[in-house]
Write a protein that holds these residues in place. Structure first.
Motif, PDB file in Angstrom:
ATOM      1  N   VAL A   1      33.820  25.720  30.291  1.00 53.35           N
ATOM      2  CA  VAL A   1      33.668  25.452  31.542  1.00 53.35           C
ATOM      3  C   VAL A   1      34.080  26.517  32.455  1.00 53.35           C
ATOM      4  O   VAL A   1      33.338  27.166  33.242  1.00 53.35           O
ATOM      5  N   ILE A   2      35.389  27.034  32.377  1.00 49.05           N
ATOM      6  CA  ILE A   2      35.828  27.841  33.102  1.00 49.05           C
ATOM      7  C   ILE A   2      35.417  29.365  32.715  1.00 49.05           C
ATOM      8  O   ILE A   2      34.928  29.998  33.738  1.00 49.05           O
ATOM      9  N   GLN A   3      34.912  29.665  31.647  1.00 52.37           N
ATOM     10  CA  GLN A   3      34.337  30.899  31.139  1.00 52.37           C
ATOM     11  C   GLN A   3      32.980  30.948  31.840  1.00 52.37           C
ATOM     12  O   GLN A   3      32.857  32.137  32.582  1.00 52.37           O
ATOM     13  N   HIS A   4      32.129  29.993  31.840  1.00 51.72           N
ATOM     14  CA  HIS A   4      30.800  29.996  32.455  1.00 51.72           C
ATOM     15  C   HIS A   4      31.070  30.044  34.036  1.00 51.72           C
ATOM     16  O   HIS A   4      30.273  30.786  34.739  1.00 51.72           O
ATOM     17  N   PHE A   5      32.025  29.211  34.707  1.00 53.15           N
ATOM     18  CA  PHE A   5      32.277  29.304  35.920  1.00 53.15           C
ATOM     19  C   PHE A   5      32.879  30.606  36.590  1.00 53.15           C
ATOM     20  O   PHE A   5      32.279  31.184  37.464  1.00 53.15           O
ATOM     21  N   LEU A   6      33.573  31.284  35.988  1.00 50.30           N
ATOM     22  CA  LEU A   6      33.984  32.614  36.157  1.00 50.30           C
ATOM     23  C   LEU A   6      33.073  33.689  35.971  1.00 50.30           C
ATOM     24  O   LEU A   6      32.668  34.632  36.669  1.00 50.30           O
ATOM     25  N   ALA A   7      32.174  33.771  34.936  1.00 50.95           N
ATOM     26  CA  ALA A   7      30.881  34.464  34.711  1.00 50.95           C
ATOM     27  C   ALA A   7      30.074  34.279  35.994  1.00 50.95           C
ATOM     28  O   ALA A   7      29.744  35.429  36.297  1.00 50.95           O
ATOM     29  N   LEU A   8      29.667  33.193  36.352  1.00 47.90           N
ATOM     30  CA  LEU A   8      28.733  32.939  37.370  1.00 47.90           C
ATOM     31  C   LEU A   8      29.314  33.442  38.618  1.00 47.90           C
ATOM     32  O   LEU A   8      28.380  34.327  39.364  1.00 47.90           O
ATOM     33  N   ARG A   9      30.625  33.537  38.887  1.00 42.89           N
ATOM     34  CA  ARG A   9      31.133  34.258  40.166  1.00 42.89           C
ATOM     35  C   ARG A   9      30.903  35.683  40.057  1.00 42.89           C
ATOM     36  O   ARG A   9      30.566  36.306  41.020  1.00 42.89           O
ATOM     37  N   GLN A  10      30.889  36.280  38.858  1.00 46.88           N
ATOM     38  CA  GLN A  10      30.888  37.725  38.625  1.00 46.88           C
ATOM     39  C   GLN A  10      29.256  38.033  39.044  1.00 46.88           C
ATOM     40  O   GLN A  10      29.078  39.146  39.619  1.00 46.88           O
ATOM     41  N   ARG A  11      28.465  37.059  38.445  1.00 47.81           N
ATOM     42  CA  ARG A  11      27.140  37.563  38.348  1.00 47.81           C
ATOM     43  C   ARG A  11      26.559  37.387  39.874  1.00 47.81           C
ATOM     44  O   ARG A  11      25.635  38.163  40.240  1.00 47.81           O
TER      45      ARG A  11
ATOM     46  N   TRP B   1      33.408  37.524  45.485  1.00 51.42           N
ATOM     47  CA  TRP B   1      34.866  37.886  45.495  1.00 51.42           C
ATOM     48  C   TRP B   1      36.025  37.080  46.390  1.00 51.42           C
ATOM     49  O   TRP B   1      35.198  37.092  47.608  1.00 51.42           O
ATOM     50  N   PRO B   2      36.927  36.748  46.127  1.00 48.03           N
ATOM     51  CA  PRO B   2      37.576  37.024  44.721  1.00 48.03           C
ATOM     52  C   PRO B   2      36.924  36.145  43.627  1.00 48.03           C
ATOM     53  O   PRO B   2      36.718  35.393  43.849  1.00 48.03           O
ATOM     54  N   VAL B   3      36.908  36.718  42.481  1.00 48.40           N
ATOM     55  CA  VAL B   3      36.456  36.019  41.306  1.00 48.40           C
ATOM     56  C   VAL B   3      37.130  34.961  41.032  1.00 48.40           C
ATOM     57  O   VAL B   3      36.693  33.726  40.847  1.00 48.40           O
ATOM     58  N   VAL B   4      38.559  35.135  40.870  1.00 52.72           N
ATOM     59  CA  VAL B   4      39.588  34.111  40.417  1.00 52.72           C
ATOM     60  C   VAL B   4      40.145  33.640  41.681  1.00 52.72           C
ATOM     61  O   VAL B   4      40.895  34.477  42.322  1.00 52.72           O
TER      62      VAL B   4
ATOM     63  N   THR C   1      32.409  45.170  41.218  1.00 55.08           N
ATOM     64  CA  THR C   1      33.451  44.738  41.849  1.00 55.08           C
ATOM     65  C   THR C   1      33.618  45.176  43.383  1.00 55.08           C
ATOM     66  O   THR C   1      32.814  45.831  43.883  1.00 55.08           O
ATOM     67  N   ARG C   2      34.260  44.491  43.955  1.00 50.38           N
ATOM     68  CA  ARG C   2      34.467  44.846  45.377  1.00 50.38           C
ATOM     69  C   ARG C   2      34.769  46.249  45.501  1.00 50.38           C
ATOM     70  O   ARG C   2      34.268  47.005  46.691  1.00 50.38           O
ATOM     71  N   PHE C   3      35.575  46.898  44.861  1.00 53.76           N
ATOM     72  CA  PHE C   3      36.209  48.200  44.926  1.00 53.76           C
ATOM     73  C   PHE C   3      34.926  49.101  44.646  1.00 53.76           C
ATOM     74  O   PHE C   3      34.824  50.406  45.340  1.00 53.76           O
ATOM     75  N   THR C   4      34.197  48.827  43.571  1.00 55.12           N
ATOM     76  CA  THR C   4      33.055  49.768  43.230  1.00 55.12           C
ATOM     77  C   THR C   4      32.103  49.662  44.543  1.00 55.12           C
ATOM     78  O   THR C   4      31.650  50.809  44.961  1.00 55.12           O
ATOM     79  N   VAL C   5      31.712  48.564  45.082  1.00 53.53           N
ATOM     80  CA  VAL C   5      30.725  48.381  46.096  1.00 53.53           C
ATOM     81  C   VAL C   5      31.336  49.201  47.225  1.00 53.53           C
ATOM     82  O   VAL C   5      30.451  49.896  48.156  1.00 53.53           O
TER      83      VAL C   5
ATOM     84  N   TYR D   1      43.858  41.342  39.919  1.00 54.15           N
ATOM     85  CA  TYR D   1      42.838  42.367  40.200  1.00 54.15           C
ATOM     86  C   TYR D   1      41.816  42.322  41.136  1.00 54.15           C
ATOM     87  O   TYR D   1      40.649  42.950  41.148  1.00 54.15           O
ATOM     88  N   ASP D   2      41.717  41.130  41.688  1.00 58.81           N
ATOM     89  CA  ASP D   2      40.994  40.889  42.933  1.00 58.81           C
ATOM     90  C   ASP D   2      41.137  41.741  44.196  1.00 58.81           C
ATOM     91  O   ASP D   2      40.553  42.126  44.961  1.00 58.81           O
ATOM     92  N   GLN D   3      42.740  41.917  44.176  1.00 61.65           N
ATOM     93  CA  GLN D   3      43.223  42.437  45.351  1.00 61.65           C
ATOM     94  C   GLN D   3      43.724  44.084  44.985  1.00 61.65           C
ATOM     95  O   GLN D   3      43.864  44.857  45.760  1.00 61.65           O
ATOM     96  N   MET D   4      43.669  44.560  43.892  1.00 60.14           N
ATOM     97  CA  MET D   4      43.944  45.811  43.214  1.00 60.14           C
ATOM     98  C   MET D   4      42.922  46.243  42.171  1.00 60.14           C
ATOM     99  O   MET D   4      42.747  45.349  41.327  1.00 60.14           O
TER     100      MET D   4
END
Length: 664
Positions: free
Chosen positions: A165-175, A179-182, A428-432, A626-629
Motif C-alpha cells: 500500500v505504501i508503494q502505491h501511495f507514494l507512486a501516486l503522489r509522484q504521478r 510535493w513533498p512526496v514523503v 520533482t519540484r527542483f526540476t520544475v 530529498y523533498d527538501q534537497m
C-alpha cells in the motif's frame, strides 16, 4: 466420494463442515466442476440452513475461479442478503463486478462494506483496510489518482505497516506531482514511508545510489523473500568447446513497450553461431507487430505467464540456460521470485530496471563507463560489466509518414519549443523550478510535456502561475501510438531532461529524430543514463554537471537559433556512425561479455553479491529528506555518507565493509 456427498447433500444430511471437507477432497480427485455441482445441490436442498450465507460465499468463489461470473455474482448477492455483516462477500462481489467490466459497481460494493464497518475490532479493521485497498487499486487502474490516494491514505491510517500500500501511495503522489512526496502524519512515520518506497520510486525520489542499493536490498528481503520451492538442478547448463551459449532473456515487455522497442534489433543482430536464444515471456497476452518481430528472432519462445515460479524455473533448467538476463528487475510483472530459485548458473541485471537489484542472486549488472564510473562500483551489489553504450536501439523504428505541423500540436509557430516526454512521475519540484527559470528567461518559449493525470497537469500550471508565468506556456501532448509520437518530435527545438530519474528510451527517440537533449548527470544509475546516450550520440557538450550549468545552457540555446540548428546538423551527421545507434557493435560486445561471464563461472570466479551492512545503510539513508534537497549540493558524497555512518557506529558498532565503512 462424489456420489455419496451428493446423496447426503440432497438428503440434508451433510453439515457445512463436512461439505467443505468433501468439496476439497473432490476438488483434488475429480476437479472443480464436480465441486460446483456439489455446492449447487447443497444450496438447492438446504435453503433454511443458518450457515447458507457462508456456503453461498464458497460457491461464489468456485464459480469465480471457473469464470462463471454471472452466477458468482448471484451467489454472493444472496450471501450478503442473508448476512449483511459477512464482509468477505462484499470483497469478492466487488472483484466480480470488476472482472465484469464495471469498476464503478465494484467500488460501490466495497464502499458499502466500509460504511458498515463502524465497530473497532481487529476483524473490522482488517476487512476495512482490505476494502479500502481494493478501491484504491481499481481507482488507480482507472487513472482516478486523487481518489485512489485518498483510499490508500485511509487504509494506512488504520494499519501503517502495509508495504504494498505504501508503494502505491507514494507512486501516486509522484504521478500527481504532489510535493513533498514523503509527507508523514501522526499515524505514519517518515521511516515507515521511506522503508516502504519501491526501488523504482526511489530512483525518481533521490540521486543517492547508496540509498538505492539499501532500498533494493530491503525490497528483495521483504517483498521477494526466501523461495518456498527447492532450486532446480542445473545439470543441463554445460557447454562443450565450440558450442553456442544458451542465453535466456526473461521479460514481460517483449511487445509494444519501451523495452521491446529498444531490444528488437539487438535480437536480430545476435550472432546465432555464438548464442542460442531463449525468450521467457511473462507479460500480458500480445500479438502486436513488435511482438511478432521479436518472436521471429528467437530460437525458442516460451510463454511462462501462466506458469508458477517453480515450474518456470524447472523449464529454464531443463532448457540448459547458462546465462539468464533479467530484463525486468523491480518493474511491473517482473518475476524476481522465479529468479530467486536460481534457474541458471549466471544471472544478469540489464536494461529493464535502472539500478542495482541488491539481491543475493544477480551476479552482474551491465552498464557503461559513464553510467557507472569505476569509483562508483561499490554502490552496486553486482559485478559491473560495460558495453560501449549501455542502451540498445532499433534503427528500423517505424515512423508515421505524415509529419504534423506545430499548429496541429497546439504549439506556437515562432517561439522556442522546449520539450520533455518523460512520464510526469519523474518530475520533482527542483526540476520544475529549473524549467520555469528557463521559460522566464526565454520570452515566448513554451514547454511541451507528455500528458498525465489531470491533477498533475493542474498542479504544474499552478506552479507556473505562482512564478508569474502564463500557465498556457505549459502545453500537454496526448499520448499517441509510437510511430505518430516519433513523427511529432521534430516540432521541438530542445529536449530538457528530468533529474534524478532521467530520460532513457525517450532520449534515444529524441536523438534519433534529430532533437538535441540537454541533461544533468548525477551519481545514481537513473541519473546518468541520459548522459551516456547524449555522449554516445556525439553531443558531450549537452551533458551538464550542475543545475546552474543546466539552466544557463538551456537559456543560451533558447536565445540562439543558429546554435540549435548546428546541434541538429551534428545529430544528423552522427546518426549513421555514432555509438548510440551502432546496434551491431553492441550485439558483438554483449556476446563478448556473455563469453567472459561463462569463463568466470567455469573457472570458479563467479562474483558473489556484496550485501554487507545494508541494514545500516538503509537505517542511515532514509532520514535524508530529498523533498527538501536534490543532492546536487553535496560535494563530497562519500564523506557525507561516512559522517552519518560514523554517528550510527558510535551507538551500534558496524563491522568493516568494502563500500565506505572501513573503521570498524
Amino acid at each position: 466420494m462424489f456420489s455419496t456427498a451428493i446423496d447426503r447433500a440432497v438428503g440434508r444430511n451433510l453439515s457445512v463442515l463436512d461439505l467443505i471437507q468433501a468439496a476439497e477432497a473432490i476438488r483434488l480427485s475429480d476437479g472443480a466442476s464436480f465441486v460446483a455441482t456439489l455446492y449447487e445441490a447443497w444450496v438447492r436442498h438446504n435453503p433454511d440452513n443458518p450457515l447458507l450465507y457462508a456456503v453461498l460465499f464458497n460457491f461464489g468463489v468456485v464459480q469465480m475461479d471457473a469464470g462463471e461470473l454471472g452466477p458468482a455474482r448471484d451467489s454472493l448477492e444472496r450471501a450478503i442478503a442473508l448476512n449483511p455483516d459477512f464482509y468477505p462477500a462484499y470483497v469478492n462481489l466487488g472483484r466480480v463486478h470488476e472482472r465484469l467490466g464495471s469498476a464503478a459497481a465494484a467500488v460501490t460494493q466495497w464502499s458499502a462494506m466500509v460504511d458498515r464497518l463502524a465497530g473497532v475490532t481487529g476483524s473490522a479493521i482488517s476487512h476495512k483496510t482490505t476494502a479500502l485497498n481494493q478501491m484504491g487499486r481499481v481507482l488507480e487502474a482507472g487513472n482516478q489518482d486523487e481518489a485512489a490516494e485518498s483510499m490508500l491514505r485511509q487504509s494506512l491510517d488504520l494499519e501503517p505497516v502495509q508495504r504494498e500500500v505504501i508503494q502505491h501511495f507514494l507512486a501516486l503522489r509522484q504521478r500527481q506531482c504532489e510535493w513533498p512526496v514523503v509527507q508523514p502524519w501522526d499515524r505514519v512515520s517518515r521511516s515507515v514511508l521511506m522503508e516502504g518506497m519501491s526501488p523504482l520510486s526511489m530512483a525518481a525520489y533521490a540521486d543517492d545510489p547508496l540509498l538505492h542499493l539499501a532500498a533494493a536490498w530491503n525490497y528483495n528481503r521483504l517483498d521477494v523473500g526466501l523461495p518456498v520451492a527447492e532450486p532446480p538442478m542445473l545439470d543441463q547448463a554445460r557447454a562443450a568447446r565450440g558450442e553456442r551459449l544458451r542465453i535466456g532473456y526473461l521479460s514481460s515487455d517483449l511487445r509494444e513497450h519501451a523495452v521491446g522497442h529498444l531490444t528488437v534489433e539487438l535480437f536480430e543482430e545476435h550472432d546465432k553461431a555464438k548464442v542460442e536464444l531463449f525468450a521467457y515471456y511473462c507479460g500480458i497476452p500480445s500479438d502486436d507487430p513488435l511482438n511478432r518481430r521479436i518472436k521471429a528472432r528467437f530460437d525458442h519462445w516460451i510463454d511462462i505467464s501462466a506458469m508458477g515460479d517453480a515450474e518456470a524455473a524447472a523449464r529454464m533448467a531443463a532448457d540448459g540456460i547458462q546465462i539468464l538476463v533479467d530484463l525486468n528487475g523491480y518493474t511491473r510483472d517482473g518475476r524476481t521470485k522465479l529468479i530467486a530459485l536460481r534457474p541458471a548458473p549466471v544471472i544478469v541485471n540489464w536494461l529493464g530496471f535502472p539500478g542495482t537489484m541488491g539481491s543475493p542472486y544477480h551476479h552482474y549488472i551491465i552498464a557503461d563507463d559513464w553510467i557507472i564510473p569505476e569509483e562508483s562500483e561499490g554502490y552496486y551489489s553486482e559485478k559491473v560489466l560495460r558495453l560501449p553504450c549501455y542502451q540498445p536501439n532499433d534503427r528500423k523504428r517505424v515512423i508515421a509518414p505524415n509529419r504534423p505541423a506545430r499548429a496541429d500540436a497546439g504549439l506556437p509557430e515562432d517561439a522556442v519549443v522546449y520539450c520533455c516526454f518523460n512520464g510526469l512521475h519523474k518530475l520533482t519540484r527542483f526540476t520544475v523550478e529549473r524549467w520555469l527559470d528557463i521559460l522566464a528567461q526565454v520570452p515566448g518559449s513554451v514547454l511541451w510535456l507528455l500528458s498525465g493525470a489531470e491533477g498533475a497537469q493542474a498542479h504544474l500550471r499552478e506552479q507556473a502561475a505562482a512564478r508569474g508565468l502564463d500557465p498556457a506556456r505549459l502545453v500537454f501532448a496526448d499520448k499517441l501510438a509510437n510511430p505518430y509520437h516519433l513523427a511529432r518530435y521534430p516540432l521541438a527545438d530542445l529536449f530538457l531532461d528530468t533529474f534524478p530519474y532521467g530520460a532513457h528510451t525517450t532520449a534515444s527517440d529524441a536523438l534519433w529524430m534529430g532533437v538535441p537533449v540537454l541533461t544533468l548527470s548525477g551519481r545514481s544509475f537513473a541519473a546518468r543514463v541520459c548522459g551516456s546516450l547524449v555522449r554516445s550520440a556525439g553531443l558531450d557538450d549537452l551533458v551538464c554537471e550542475t543545475p546552474g550549468d543546466y539552466v544557463s545552457r538551456a537559456v543560451a540555446l533558447g536565445r540562439d537559433p543558429a546554435a540549435l540548428a548546428a546541434l541538429r546538423q551534428r545529430l544528423e551527421m552522427n546518426r549513421g556512425n555514432c555509438v548510440l545507434f551502432d546496434t551491431t557493435l553492441l550485439a558483438r560486445k554483449l556476446e563478448e561479455l556473455f563469453q567472459a561471464m561463462w569463463r568466470d563461472h567455469q573457472a570458479g570466479r563467479l562474483p558473489q553479491p556484496d550485501l554487507a551492512n545494508l541494514d545500516a545503510y538503509l537505517e542511515v539513508g532514509i532520514f535524508a529528506d530529498y523533498d527538501q534537497m536534490d543532492g546536487t549540493g553535496i560535494t563530497d558524497y562519500p564523506g557525507w555518507w561516512t559522517e552519518r555512518l560514523a554517528a550510527r557506529h558510535r551507538f551500534r558498532p558496524l563491522p568493516p565493509d568494502r563500500r565506505l565503512w572501513r573503521d570498524g
